[in-house]
Design a protein around this motif. Structure first.
Motif, PDB file in Angstrom:
ATOM      1  N   TYR A 130       7.737   6.266   8.847  1.00  0.00           N
ATOM      2  CA  TYR A 130       7.483   4.968   9.476  1.00  0.00           C
ATOM      3  C   TYR A 130       6.354   5.084  10.490  1.00  0.00           C
ATOM      4  CZ  TYR A 130       8.411   0.720  12.176  1.00  0.00           C
ATOM      5  OH  TYR A 130       8.298  -0.464  12.822  1.00  0.00           O
ATOM      6  N   GLN A 131       6.395   6.137  11.319  1.00  0.00           N
ATOM      7  CA  GLN A 131       5.356   6.318  12.326  1.00  0.00           C
ATOM      8  C   GLN A 131       3.988   6.536  11.679  1.00  0.00           C
ATOM      9  OE1 GLN A 131       5.439   5.920  15.604  1.00  0.00           O
ATOM     10  NE2 GLN A 131       7.542   5.198  15.355  1.00  0.00           N
ATOM     11  N   SER A 132       3.952   7.301  10.586  1.00  0.00           N
ATOM     12  CA  SER A 132       2.685   7.516   9.899  1.00  0.00           C
ATOM     13  C   SER A 132       2.120   6.203   9.384  1.00  0.00           C
ATOM     14  CB  SER A 132       2.870   8.500   8.738  1.00  0.00           C
ATOM     15  OG  SER A 132       3.258   9.759   9.216  1.00  0.00           O
ATOM     16  N   TYR A 133       3.007   5.352   8.895  1.00  0.00           N
ATOM     17  CA  TYR A 133       2.581   4.057   8.372  1.00  0.00           C
ATOM     18  C   TYR A 133       2.000   3.205   9.490  1.00  0.00           C
ATOM     19  CZ  TYR A 133       2.876  -0.491   6.068  1.00  0.00           C
ATOM     20  OH  TYR A 133       2.579  -1.707   5.548  1.00  0.00           O
ATOM     21  N   ILE A 134       2.691   3.140  10.622  1.00  0.00           N
ATOM     22  CA  ILE A 134       2.220   2.335  11.745  1.00  0.00           C
ATOM     23  C   ILE A 134       0.889   2.866  12.267  1.00  0.00           C
ATOM     24  CG2 ILE A 134       2.725   1.636  14.105  1.00  0.00           C
ATOM     25  CD1 ILE A 134       4.308   0.172  11.941  1.00  0.00           C
ATOM     26  N   GLN A 135       0.772   4.183  12.373  1.00  0.00           N
ATOM     27  CA  GLN A 135      -0.469   4.764  12.875  1.00  0.00           C
ATOM     28  C   GLN A 135      -1.636   4.475  11.944  1.00  0.00           C
ATOM     29  OE1 GLN A 135       0.429   8.879  13.482  1.00  0.00           O
ATOM     30  NE2 GLN A 135       1.862   8.478  15.155  1.00  0.00           N
ATOM     31  N   ALA A 136      -1.354   4.444  10.648  1.00  0.00           N
ATOM     32  CA  ALA A 136      -2.420   4.162   9.692  1.00  0.00           C
ATOM     33  C   ALA A 136      -2.829   2.695   9.766  1.00  0.00           C
ATOM     34  CB  ALA A 136      -1.968   4.514   8.284  1.00  0.00           C
ATOM     35  N   LEU A 137      -1.872   1.815  10.033  1.00  0.00           N
ATOM     36  CA  LEU A 137      -2.213   0.403  10.191  1.00  0.00           C
ATOM     37  C   LEU A 137      -3.008   0.179  11.462  1.00  0.00           C
ATOM     38  CD1 LEU A 137       0.889  -1.704   9.112  1.00  0.00           C
ATOM     39  CD2 LEU A 137      -1.296  -1.457   7.959  1.00  0.00           C
ATOM     40  N   ALA A 138      -2.696   0.905  12.509  1.00  0.00           N
ATOM     41  CA  ALA A 138      -3.383   0.750  13.794  1.00  0.00           C
ATOM     42  C   ALA A 138      -4.179   2.015  14.071  1.00  0.00           C
ATOM     43  CB  ALA A 138      -2.374   0.493  14.906  1.00  0.00           C
ATOM     44  N   TYR A 139      -5.348   2.123  13.437  1.00  0.00           N
ATOM     45  CA  TYR A 139      -6.129   3.340  13.596  1.00  0.00           C
ATOM     46  C   TYR A 139      -7.155   3.171  14.716  1.00  0.00           C
ATOM     47  CZ  TYR A 139      -9.212   0.765  10.392  1.00  0.00           C
ATOM     48  OH  TYR A 139      -9.978  -0.191   9.776  1.00  0.00           O
ATOM     49  N   PRO A 140      -7.572   4.270  15.330  1.00  0.00           N
ATOM     50  CA  PRO A 140      -8.465   4.204  16.493  1.00  0.00           C
ATOM     51  C   PRO A 140      -9.810   3.577  16.156  1.00  0.00           C
ATOM     52  CG  PRO A 140      -7.459   6.381  16.279  1.00  0.00           C
ATOM     53  CD  PRO A 140      -7.155   5.642  15.022  1.00  0.00           C
ATOM     54  N   ALA A 141     -10.477   3.141  17.200  1.00  0.00           N
ATOM     55  CA  ALA A 141     -11.810   2.563  17.035  1.00  0.00           C
ATOM     56  C   ALA A 141     -12.808   3.638  16.626  1.00  0.00           C
ATOM     57  CB  ALA A 141     -12.261   1.920  18.343  1.00  0.00           C
ATOM     58  N   ARG A 142     -13.804   3.234  15.876  1.00  0.00           N
ATOM     59  CA  ARG A 142     -14.924   4.114  15.547  1.00  0.00           C
ATOM     60  C   ARG A 142     -16.186   3.269  15.549  1.00  0.00           C
ATOM     61  NH1 ARG A 142     -15.975   5.102   9.221  1.00  0.00           N
ATOM     62  NH2 ARG A 142     -15.563   3.000   8.461  1.00  0.00           N
ATOM     63  N   LEU A 143     -17.314   3.916  15.735  1.00  0.00           N
ATOM     64  CA  LEU A 143     -18.612   3.244  15.692  1.00  0.00           C
ATOM     65  C   LEU A 143     -19.242   3.515  14.344  1.00  0.00           C
ATOM     66  CD1 LEU A 143     -19.875   4.007  19.286  1.00  0.00           C
ATOM     67  CD2 LEU A 143     -19.133   1.807  18.381  1.00  0.00           C
ATOM     68  N   VAL A 144     -19.343   2.475  13.525  1.00  0.00           N
ATOM     69  CA  VAL A 144     -19.945   2.606  12.204  1.00  0.00           C
ATOM     70  C   VAL A 144     -21.465   2.599  12.326  1.00  0.00           C
ATOM     71  CG1 VAL A 144     -20.047   1.623   9.892  1.00  0.00           C
ATOM     72  CG2 VAL A 144     -17.949   1.440  11.224  1.00  0.00           C
ATOM     73  N   VAL A 145     -21.980   1.749  13.207  1.00  0.00           N
ATOM     74  CA  VAL A 145     -23.414   1.698  13.500  1.00  0.00           C
ATOM     75  C   VAL A 145     -23.590   1.909  14.988  1.00  0.00           C
ATOM     76  CG1 VAL A 145     -25.488   0.278  13.491  1.00  0.00           C
ATOM     77  CG2 VAL A 145     -23.909   0.155  11.586  1.00  0.00           C
ATOM     78  N   ARG A 146     -24.405   2.863  15.353  1.00  0.00           N
ATOM     79  CA  ARG A 146     -24.658   3.168  16.753  1.00  0.00           C
ATOM     80  C   ARG A 146     -26.079   2.773  17.117  1.00  0.00           C
ATOM     81  NH1 ARG A 146     -23.451   9.376  16.701  1.00  0.00           N
ATOM     82  NH2 ARG A 146     -24.572   9.159  14.748  1.00  0.00           N
ATOM     83  N   PRO A 147     -26.327   2.480  18.381  1.00  0.00           N
ATOM     84  CA  PRO A 147     -27.695   2.115  18.776  1.00  0.00           C
ATOM     85  C   PRO A 147     -28.641   3.297  18.623  1.00  0.00           C
ATOM     86  CG  PRO A 147     -26.308   2.410  20.715  1.00  0.00           C
ATOM     87  CD  PRO A 147     -25.395   2.470  19.518  1.00  0.00           C
ATOM     88  N   ASP A 148     -29.837   3.016  18.152  1.00  0.00           N
ATOM     89  CA  ASP A 148     -30.860   4.045  17.993  1.00  0.00           C
ATOM     90  C   ASP A 148     -31.826   4.020  19.173  1.00  0.00           C
ATOM     91  OD1 ASP A 148     -30.000   5.016  15.547  1.00  0.00           O
ATOM     92  OD2 ASP A 148     -31.083   3.474  14.437  1.00  0.00           O
ATOM     93  N   SER A 149     -32.272   5.195  19.594  1.00  0.00           N
ATOM     94  CA  SER A 149     -33.310   5.263  20.612  1.00  0.00           C
ATOM     95  C   SER A 149     -34.593   4.640  20.064  1.00  0.00           C
ATOM     96  CB  SER A 149     -33.558   6.716  21.022  1.00  0.00           C
ATOM     97  OG  SER A 149     -32.374   7.286  21.583  1.00  0.00           O
ATOM     98  N   SER A 150     -35.339   3.966  20.930  1.00  0.00           N
ATOM     99  CA  SER A 150     -36.507   3.212  20.469  1.00  0.00           C
ATOM    100  C   SER A 150     -37.689   3.394  21.403  1.00  0.00           C
ATOM    101  CB  SER A 150     -36.169   1.711  20.376  1.00  0.00           C
ATOM    102  OG  SER A 150     -35.137   1.480  19.442  1.00  0.00           O
TER     103      SER A 150
ATOM    104  N   THR B  33       0.845  -1.186   0.000  1.00  0.00           N
ATOM    105  CA  THR B  33       0.000   0.000   0.000  1.00  0.00           C
ATOM    106  C   THR B  33       0.878   1.231   0.000  1.00  0.00           C
ATOM    107  OG1 THR B  33      -0.084  -0.077   2.389  1.00  0.00           O
ATOM    108  CG2 THR B  33      -1.879  -1.136   1.214  1.00  0.00           C
ATOM    109  N   VAL B  34       0.382   2.291  -0.646  1.00  0.00           N
ATOM    110  CA  VAL B  34       1.231   3.448  -0.797  1.00  0.00           C
ATOM    111  C   VAL B  34       0.567   4.763  -0.423  1.00  0.00           C
ATOM    112  CG1 VAL B  34       2.614   2.376  -2.591  1.00  0.00           C
ATOM    113  CG2 VAL B  34       0.573   3.657  -3.222  1.00  0.00           C
ATOM    114  N   LEU B  35      -0.713   4.774  -0.168  1.00  0.00           N
ATOM    115  CA  LEU B  35      -1.368   6.046   0.112  1.00  0.00           C
ATOM    116  C   LEU B  35      -2.225   5.915   1.346  1.00  0.00           C
ATOM    117  CD1 LEU B  35      -2.057   8.933  -0.673  1.00  0.00           C
ATOM    118  CD2 LEU B  35      -3.950   8.040  -2.035  1.00  0.00           C
ATOM    119  N   ILE B  36      -2.011   6.793   2.318  1.00  0.00           N
ATOM    120  CA  ILE B  36      -2.829   6.828   3.526  1.00  0.00           C
ATOM    121  C   ILE B  36      -3.859   7.927   3.351  1.00  0.00           C
ATOM    122  CG2 ILE B  36      -2.810   7.228   6.013  1.00  0.00           C
ATOM    123  CD1 ILE B  36       0.084   6.258   6.021  1.00  0.00           C
ATOM    124  N   THR B  37      -5.141   7.550   3.403  1.00  0.00           N
ATOM    125  CA  THR B  37      -6.186   8.545   3.174  1.00  0.00           C
ATOM    126  C   THR B  37      -6.798   9.048   4.461  1.00  0.00           C
ATOM    127  OG1 THR B  37      -7.851   6.813   2.969  1.00  0.00           O
ATOM    128  CG2 THR B  37      -6.760   7.519   0.962  1.00  0.00           C
TER     129      THR B  37
END
Length: 302
Positions: A94-114, A37-41
């Protein structure tokens, strides 16, 4: 573009050059390119909070950059093993590469109020993404889950998790359900949803209803399976299907489709496979609330 001190280089150029160096220098920089891989987006993503939407592509771009005559063996200094630790350009790359490989958690789907009716069941969904893949932790009113008789949790290795109340009561009104995603790279990401329970004698007109529940089905492998569900509601109710408590993302598999006319809510599975076997439920939802169907098994015969 990534700027190192007073010089700006594209990550593509740095990556290509380091890869060439790795070919000549053996193991010196080879670790940087175990993945081609060559580009970190980006390193983080948005929280969309919507089930079934396509995830934002924040991964890797494998497109090789065009040749650049300005970048050659003399354009970026070659780094020998003893110099690597003291070279700011390569250290930061090197650090940018490592950080991109190990990126922080995110919530793609969150619970909805019901909003649900007394003595109904209700499900909350949460999906997390990150590298390493984060774990999803559920809490009810800020506390760990202790009511195992009435509350169950089903999680997949993909980061998708469901919390189910098998039966709610008016005492559960205003309950706060939260899910958190943590992979150790950054602080955990937390999302909350609230539960509203209304008595059966106060159900508003237009509240979602299940008019026809799923029933036991058996289908031969390779044939088309039909799982019944007919819903009603005003505004018109949307339908979500669960298999073994986990939501089906209809858009991810062209074999699945949900009827919108005639028998609105029914599920059709083309070219049934063994993996389609399981316990199915449909959920009807509109702006007034949520209604769960009864569950029924689908068996796929070999």
């Amino acid at each position: 573009m990534i700027q190192f001190r007073n010089t700006t280089y594209s990550m593509n150029r740095i990556a290509r050059h380091l890869r060439n160096v790795a070919r000549r220098k053996g193991s010196l920089l080879l670790i940087l390119f175990m993945i081609n891989t060559v580009l970190i987006t980006g390193t983080t993503g948005k929280e969309d909070g919507k089930l079934g939407e396509e995830d934002e592509d924040f991964g890797w771009n494998d497109e090789e950059p065009p040749p650049d005559d300005n970048i050659h063996d003399g354009g970026i200094p070659l780094v020998r093993k003893e110099e690597f630790a003291n070279n700011q350009l390569y250290a930061e790359a090197y650090q940018s590469y490592i950080q991109a490989l190990a990126y922080p958690a995110r919530l793609v789907v969150r619970p909805d109020s019901s909003t649900v009716v007394d003595e109904s069941k209700i499900s909350f969904f949460c999906r997390a993404d990150g590298n390493p893949l984060p774990s999803v932790i559920w809490r009810v009113n800020g506390k760990s889950i202790s009511d195992h008789n009435r509350i169950s949790i089903k999680s997949l290795s993909t980061g998708l998790s469901t919390l189910r109340f098998e039966r709610v009561s008016v005492d559960d009104n205003a309950t706060v359900v939260s899910c958190s995603a943590d992979n150790g790279v950054a602080n955990p990401v937390v999302a909350e949803a609230s539960l509203t329970v209304i008595p059966r004698d106060k159900v508003p007109t237009g509240f979602p209803q299940i008019e026809l529940h799923p029933s036991l089905k058996s289908v031969e492998q390779g044939k088309t399976a039909y799982v019944s569900c007919r819903v009603r509601g005003d505004p018109r109710a949307k339908v979500l299907w669960l298999r073994d408590l986990i939501p089906l993302d209809i858009r991810q598999d062209g074999r699945y489709s949900v009827s919108t006319i005639g028998n609105p809510g029914a599920l059709m599975i083309q070219h049934a496979r063994e993996e389609d076997q399981g316990k199915y439920e449909c959920i009807a939802r509109n702006s007034l609330g949520v209604a769960h169907s009864k569950a029924a098994n689908l068996y796929v015969k070999g």
